[in-house]
Design an enzyme around this catalytic site. Structure first.
Site, short mmCIF file in Angstrom:
data_model
loop_
_atom_site.label_atom_id
_atom_site.label_comp_id
_atom_site.label_asym_id
_atom_site.label_seq_id
_atom_site.Cartn_x
_atom_site.Cartn_y
_atom_site.Cartn_z
N SER A 60 5.82 -4.89 -2.60
CA SER A 60 6.00 -3.53 -2.09
C SER A 60 7.34 -3.27 -1.43
O SER A 60 7.64 -2.14 -1.06
CB SER A 60 4.88 -3.17 -1.12
N SER A 65 4.75 -0.09 -2.40
CA SER A 65 4.34 1.01 -1.53
C SER A 65 5.42 1.46 -0.55
O SER A 65 5.28 2.49 0.11
CB SER A 65 3.10 0.59 -0.73
N LYS A 94 9.01 1.90 7.76
CA LYS A 94 7.81 2.22 6.98
C LYS A 94 6.66 2.55 7.92
O LYS A 94 6.47 1.88 8.95
CB LYS A 94 7.45 1.04 6.09
#
Length: 471
Positions: A165, A141, A66
């Site tokens: 997330s 996210s 990420k």
């Protein structure tokens, strides 16, 4: 191909790390343009693979990371225009530990800006699409990481979980997502959103792959004062017999679930009972209010953490000579959702409102933790949905409050610092459904052992690769 299978084949000499990289690189080049999972690919991965020692415990395992987790020498944007060209001179501890064991970083995945969102539509660059239906979101996210794993563009990925997330996109994208106990994985190198909640966690298509990554990443870190001195024993735990356990089903605030979620929940309970778990309904009275507290505490911490983006130290700097006009013009590049949360956080921290909002939310958090601790005197695990419905359409949550409600079932574990694992448990049409297991503080291994039993009992029935066959 699963990560633990790659490791075994490289160790036996059936594959070289460079061949693994080539296979995934070509798949990303072919499939990702229509998916948008990656922001940056690691061009240096070819050289790293060529010189890799195949005897290392993670040799050849390709990892997507990420883009709010620092990677030395590789662009790290946090999904924001303010860090569009930021190349860290340091490495996140989680990434460094994976690389030291032979893992190869394929690239950086898309996310909602600074981790603020539940759909990956709030990335400053482009939205990511759900591999099961490109008209729907992959969650957020960590949507880029979840989509990459679901489409087998990488066997495993790292995400970060502040209020869900990792788990929510795992559910929407039909993969496993683990939020470890707060402090189990070092936060050093994770770009901060809400420091008392942020936690790096892995995503995978196999429980064994989660264990592989956690054994490599977890453990104390002198660079993170909040890291825990709990030696990881995830793969060891998976080899042990399933102990007799009591499973508590949380019912508070669970009204309004879609039919597919309800079917998945009832089906999972039957599987767990068949595995010998004792099942009982339990009460966590404060859980329905956890969302309210979260959206006071997390924005408050974000307001403090994001104050550093003023154009004076690093990242984007607007043109100009006068300090405050430069700061104002620099911060104008924040996205709308980030601005909204900063404003909310700044408001609740004002002296006239601090006790009325922030103080009360902290008191609620203590009560929530106390209730969870009492619950785990009665049961060994908790079960509840990860989300109340499958993935929603792109653009389907224009109202910010509707977007915030996506975290309804995930924020409780975050506020309490508990480990939680979202696992694939069914489908509604062609869309995946995820359920989550919660364990007592520090008992992350228990989650994986039970999830593995479920995976084996269902013969991996809920794990599919939507963009063609798996590698």
């Amino acid at each position: 191909m699963l990560a633990h299978e790659i490791r075994a084949r490289v160790a036996r000499g059936e594959l070289t790390p460079k061949e693994v990289v080539q296979a995934y690189w070509e798949r990303v080049q072919r499939l990702d343009p229509s998916l948008g999972a990656f922001l940056t690919l690691n061009e240096a991965v070819w050289e790293e693979a060529a010189r890799l020692d195949p005897a290392l415990p993670l040799a050849g395992v390709v990892v997507a990371v990420k883009d709010n987790i620092a990677t030395k020498g590789l662009r790290t944007t946090a999904g924001s225009r303010l860090l569009e060209n930021f190349v860290p001179p340091y490495e996140a501890t989680a990434v460094a530990r994976l690389k030291a064991r032979g893992a190869l970083i394929l690239g950086k995945t898309n996310l909602d800006e600074f981790g603020m969102g539940s759909s990956t539509e709030h990335s400053a660059f482009f939205p990511t699409k759900n591999p099961f239906d490109p008209g729907r979101v992959p969650g957020g996210s960590s949507g880029g990481s979840a989509a990459a794993v679901a489409a087998d563009l990488a066997p495993v990925a790292l995400g970060s979980d502040t209020g869900g997330s990792v788990r929510q996109p795992a559910a929407f994208s039909g993969v496993y997502g683990l939020k470890p106990t707060y402090g189990r994985v070092s936060r050093y190198g994770l770009i901060a959103y809400a420091s008392s909640l942020d936690q790096i966690g892995p995503l995978a298509r196999s429980v064994r792959d989660l264990a592989l990554l956690m054994d490599a990443m977890a453990g104390p870190d002198p660079l993170d004062a909040t890291s825990l001195d709990l030696p990881p024993r995830f793969q060891e735990a998976l080899a042990e017999p399933l102990p007799p356990l009591r499973l508590g089903v949380v019912r508070e605030g669970l009204g309004g679930n879609s039919p597919g979620v309800e079917r998945a929940l009832e089906g999972a309970l039957k599987v767990f009972q068949g595995l010998g778990l004792e099942v009982a309904e339990v009460s966590w009275p404060s859980l329905p209010l956890a969302l309210n507290a979260y959206y006071i505490l997390a924005p408050a911490e974000a307001s403090s953490n994001l104050a550093r983006y003023d154009g004076t130290l690093y990242g984007y700097r607007a043109e100009g000579e006068e300090l405050w006009p430069v700061v104002e013009a620099t911060r104008a590049r924040f996205g709308l959702e980030v601005k909204r949360r900063i404003l909310v956080g700044t408001f609740v921290l004002q002296s006239g409102y601090y006790e009325a909002y922030y103080g009360r939310a902290q008191a609620f958090r203590r009560r929530l933790k106390a209730e969870a601790k009492a619950l785990f005197q009665e049961v060994d695990l908790l079960l509840l949905p990860t989300t109340p419905h499958p993935a929603f359409p792109l653009g389907g949550r224009q109202d910010p409050l509707a977007m915030y409600r996506e975290d309804l079932y995930t924020v409780g574990a975050s506020l309490a610092g508990l480990p939680a694992l979202s696992f694939p448990a069914g489908f509604e049409g062609n869309l995946p459904i995820g359920l989550q297991l919660l364990a007592p503080w520090g008992q992350d291994e228990r989650l994986l052992r039970v999830a593995l039993a479920f995976e084996e009992a269902t013969d991996r029935a809920f794990l599919k690769t939507p963009l063609g066959e798996a590698l």
